[in-house]
Design a protein around this motif. Structure first.
Motif, PDB file in Angstrom:
ATOM      1  N   ALA A 157       0.842  -1.206   0.000  1.00 51.45           N
ATOM      2  CA  ALA A 157       0.000   0.000   0.000  1.00 51.45           C
ATOM      3  C   ALA A 157       0.875   1.254   0.000  1.00 51.45           C
ATOM      4  O   ALA A 157       0.601   2.218  -0.714  1.00 51.45           O
ATOM      5  CB  ALA A 157      -0.922  -0.006   1.223  1.00 51.45           C
ATOM      6  N   ARG A 158       1.967   1.226   0.767  1.00 54.30           N
ATOM      7  CA  ARG A 158       2.855   2.394   0.805  1.00 54.30           C
ATOM      8  C   ARG A 158       3.500   2.623  -0.549  1.00 54.30           C
ATOM      9  O   ARG A 158       3.569   3.741  -1.041  1.00 54.30           O
ATOM     10  CB  ARG A 158       3.962   2.191   1.847  1.00 54.30           C
ATOM     11  N   ARG A 159       3.965   1.536  -1.158  1.00 53.76           N
ATOM     12  CA  ARG A 159       4.602   1.686  -2.471  1.00 53.76           C
ATOM     13  C   ARG A 159       3.585   2.183  -3.494  1.00 53.76           C
ATOM     14  O   ARG A 159       3.895   2.964  -4.377  1.00 53.76           O
ATOM     15  CB  ARG A 159       5.183   0.345  -2.949  1.00 53.76           C
ATOM     16  N   HIS A 160       2.349   1.716  -3.325  1.00 55.66           N
ATOM     17  CA  HIS A 160       1.297   2.128  -4.253  1.00 55.66           C
ATOM     18  C   HIS A 160       1.102   3.642  -4.197  1.00 55.66           C
ATOM     19  O   HIS A 160       0.919   4.304  -5.204  1.00 55.66           O
ATOM     20  CB  HIS A 160      -0.001   1.414  -3.882  1.00 55.66           C
ATOM     21  N   GLU A 161       1.173   4.168  -2.973  1.00 53.15           N
ATOM     22  CA  GLU A 161       0.990   5.624  -2.817  1.00 53.15           C
ATOM     23  C   GLU A 161       2.227   6.397  -3.240  1.00 53.15           C
ATOM     24  O   GLU A 161       2.133   7.484  -3.765  1.00 53.15           O
ATOM     25  CB  GLU A 161       0.717   5.961  -1.342  1.00 53.15           C
ATOM     26  N   GLN A 162       3.412   5.772  -2.993  1.00 49.09           N
ATOM     27  CA  GLN A 162       4.646   6.550  -3.116  1.00 49.09           C
ATOM     28  C   GLN A 162       5.179   6.747  -4.522  1.00 49.09           C
ATOM     29  O   GLN A 162       5.544   7.831  -4.900  1.00 49.09           O
ATOM     30  CB  GLN A 162       5.768   5.886  -2.310  1.00 49.09           C
ATOM     31  N   ASP A 163       5.279   5.672  -5.280  1.00 48.82           N
ATOM     32  CA  ASP A 163       5.990   5.884  -6.537  1.00 48.82           C
ATOM     33  C   ASP A 163       5.391   5.101  -7.685  1.00 48.82           C
ATOM     34  O   ASP A 163       4.358   4.443  -7.547  1.00 48.82           O
ATOM     35  CB  ASP A 163       7.501   5.603  -6.398  1.00 48.82           C
ATOM     36  N   ALA A 164       6.082   5.204  -8.793  1.00 46.78           N
ATOM     37  CA  ALA A 164       5.538   4.662 -10.027  1.00 46.78           C
ATOM     38  C   ALA A 164       5.404   3.145 -10.003  1.00 46.78           C
ATOM     39  O   ALA A 164       4.698   2.563 -10.812  1.00 46.78           O
ATOM     40  CB  ALA A 164       6.429   5.072 -11.190  1.00 46.78           C
ATOM     41  N   GLU A 165       6.084   2.515  -9.030  1.00 54.19           N
ATOM     42  CA  GLU A 165       5.935   1.064  -8.925  1.00 54.19           C
ATOM     43  C   GLU A 165       4.465   0.758  -8.625  1.00 54.19           C
ATOM     44  O   GLU A 165       3.964  -0.312  -8.914  1.00 54.19           O
ATOM     45  CB  GLU A 165       6.829   0.524  -7.800  1.00 54.19           C
ATOM     46  N   GLY A 168      -0.099   0.614 -11.026  1.00 50.20           N
ATOM     47  CA  GLY A 168      -1.170  -0.333 -11.341  1.00 50.20           C
ATOM     48  C   GLY A 168      -2.185  -0.372 -10.218  1.00 50.20           C
ATOM     49  O   GLY A 168      -2.343   0.597  -9.475  1.00 50.20           O
ATOM     50  N   ASN A 169      -2.886  -1.515 -10.051  1.00 49.83           N
ATOM     51  CA  ASN A 169      -3.806  -1.552  -8.919  1.00 49.83           C
ATOM     52  C   ASN A 169      -3.061  -2.045  -7.682  1.00 49.83           C
ATOM     53  O   ASN A 169      -1.989  -2.645  -7.773  1.00 49.83           O
ATOM     54  CB  ASN A 169      -5.055  -2.378  -9.264  1.00 49.83           C
ATOM     55  N   PRO A 170      -3.626  -1.783  -6.479  1.00 51.31           N
ATOM     56  CA  PRO A 170      -2.899  -2.084  -5.253  1.00 51.31           C
ATOM     57  C   PRO A 170      -2.481  -3.553  -5.154  1.00 51.31           C
ATOM     58  O   PRO A 170      -1.372  -3.864  -4.708  1.00 51.31           O
ATOM     59  CB  PRO A 170      -3.893  -1.728  -4.143  1.00 51.31           C
ATOM     60  N   GLN A 171      -3.349  -4.474  -5.600  1.00 52.10           N
ATOM     61  CA  GLN A 171      -3.005  -5.897  -5.521  1.00 52.10           C
ATOM     62  C   GLN A 171      -1.775  -6.223  -6.368  1.00 52.10           C
ATOM     63  O   GLN A 171      -0.915  -7.001  -5.968  1.00 52.10           O
ATOM     64  CB  GLN A 171      -4.193  -6.771  -5.984  1.00 52.10           C
ATOM     65  N   GLU A 172      -1.715  -5.595  -7.548  1.00 50.55           N
ATOM     66  CA  GLU A 172      -0.550  -5.817  -8.428  1.00 50.55           C
ATOM     67  C   GLU A 172       0.724  -5.305  -7.770  1.00 50.55           C
ATOM     68  O   GLU A 172       1.791  -5.911  -7.877  1.00 50.55           O
ATOM     69  CB  GLU A 172      -0.726  -5.071  -9.756  1.00 50.55           C
ATOM     70  N   THR A 173       0.605  -4.158  -7.083  1.00 52.58           N
ATOM     71  CA  THR A 173       1.781  -3.595  -6.418  1.00 52.58           C
ATOM     72  C   THR A 173       2.254  -4.520  -5.317  1.00 52.58           C
ATOM     73  O   THR A 173       3.461  -4.770  -5.170  1.00 52.58           O
ATOM     74  CB  THR A 173       1.460  -2.205  -5.823  1.00 52.58           C
ATOM     75  N   ILE A 174       1.309  -5.044  -4.523  1.00 54.35           N
ATOM     76  CA  ILE A 174       1.676  -5.959  -3.429  1.00 54.35           C
ATOM     77  C   ILE A 174       2.390  -7.177  -4.011  1.00 54.35           C
ATOM     78  O   ILE A 174       3.415  -7.622  -3.508  1.00 54.35           O
ATOM     79  CB  ILE A 174       0.430  -6.369  -2.610  1.00 54.35           C
ATOM     80  N   GLN A 175       1.869  -7.690  -5.119  1.00 53.38           N
ATOM     81  CA  GLN A 175       2.493  -8.841  -5.780  1.00 53.38           C
ATOM     82  C   GLN A 175       3.910  -8.515  -6.237  1.00 53.38           C
ATOM     83  O   GLN A 175       4.848  -9.299  -6.042  1.00 53.38           O
ATOM     84  CB  GLN A 175       1.669  -9.256  -7.008  1.00 53.38           C
ATOM     85  N   ALA A 176       4.066  -7.318  -6.862  1.00 51.38           N
ATOM     86  CA  ALA A 176       5.379  -6.924  -7.394  1.00 51.38           C
ATOM     87  C   ALA A 176       6.388  -6.779  -6.252  1.00 51.38           C
ATOM     88  O   ALA A 176       7.543  -7.216  -6.352  1.00 51.38           O
ATOM     89  CB  ALA A 176       5.273  -5.608  -8.174  1.00 51.38           C
ATOM     90  N   VAL A 177       5.938  -6.190  -5.147  1.00 50.91           N
ATOM     91  CA  VAL A 177       6.818  -5.981  -3.993  1.00 50.91           C
ATOM     92  C   VAL A 177       7.220  -7.333  -3.393  1.00 50.91           C
ATOM     93  O   VAL A 177       8.381  -7.574  -3.074  1.00 50.91           O
ATOM     94  CB  VAL A 177       6.114  -5.078  -2.952  1.00 50.91           C
TER      95      VAL A 177
END
Ligand code: DC
Length: 233
Positions: A157-165, A168-177
């Motif tokens: 969630a933090r990465r989702h808010e912070q940067d271009a990573e 996408g959608n929050p679930q995708e960001t969690i997966q990428a992280v």
């Protein structure tokens, strides 16, 4: 906080654990340099993408890291990084560079080059350095070692808010992280791991200010009793 003793403070932990936010605030409070070592791996990845160097070609990536000229402005209020004269401070935050940085950082000889540069940057003390291997490899004798962590959901969630990573959608960001963390933690060369003498802080339910205050307490203890083992446990 004023002191003539200039400490080396190592902050390690996975993506989104709060290292950069906390590290910058801490360095500001202490009037220290701030070194984001992840930005150096990201800069190498950016350069490899620019030149079309394969992200699994270890020897070519090592040569690239040895030849590229990195310039860092280690000001916690305005951290900047340039490669061969090009400012890449923003460009290295893309999802593509995030993933590529985790791939290039498995190359042991490339790491050797960047670690030597990090050691030169921090050797005088008065520095907050953050990454994955600062307390274990770069400065195993750091005055204070912190390992920050948080739940995967909080980190995503933090990465989702912070940067271009997080574009996408929050679930995708969690997966990428998660994917990046598992690569960073399982690689052979300097895997992300807490130093045996690191103080662990789980930031899931803490505010940034609370985390900074806890670390400042450790700094105070260290300055009062340099031989004492700083611990919040
Ligand atoms: O901290 P960051 O997310 O900007 O780091 C980007 C990548 O660089 C990360 O996936 C792993 C690598 N890295 C590393 O291997 N060692 C460090 N000291 C810092 C970062």
């Amino acid at each position: 906080m004023k002191s003539s003793r200039q400490l080396i403070i190592a902050i390690d932990g996975p993506a989104g654990s709060g290292k950069s936010t906390v590290g910058k605030l801490l360095a500001q409070q202490l009037n220290y340099l701030y070194v984001d070592t992840g930005a150096m791996y990201r800069a190498a990845a950016w350069k490899a993408l620019q030149l079309g160097v394969a992200l699994d070609d270890g020897p070519a990536l090592t040569r690239l890291a040895q030849r590229m000229q990195l310039q860092l402005k280690c000001d916690p209020r305005n951290f900047q990084i340039a490669v061969d004269g090009t400012d890449v401070t923003s460009a290295i935050r893309s999802a593509e560079v995030s993933d590529a940085s985790s791939k290039v950082s498995v190359v042991a000889d490339l790491r050797k080059e960047l670690v030597a540069q990090q050691q030169r940057l921090g050797k005088g003390g008065g520095v907050v350095m953050e990454g994955r291997d600062i307390g274990t490899v770069v400065f195993p004798d750091a005055d204070i070692k912190i390992f920050l962590d948080a739940s995967p959901e909080a980190r995503g969630a933090r990465r989702h808010e912070q940067d271009a990573e997080g574009s996408g959608n929050p679930q995708e960001t969690i997966q990428a992280v998660r994917h990046r963390d598992s690569r960073d933690a399982s690689r052979r060369a300097s895997p992300m791991v807490a130093a045996a003498d690191a103080v662990h802080l789980d930031t899931t339910h803490l505010t940034v200010d609370e985390v900074v205050q806890r670390i400042l307490e450790l700094v105070k203890q260290k300055l009062a009793d340099p031989k004492g083992v700083a611990s919040t446990r």
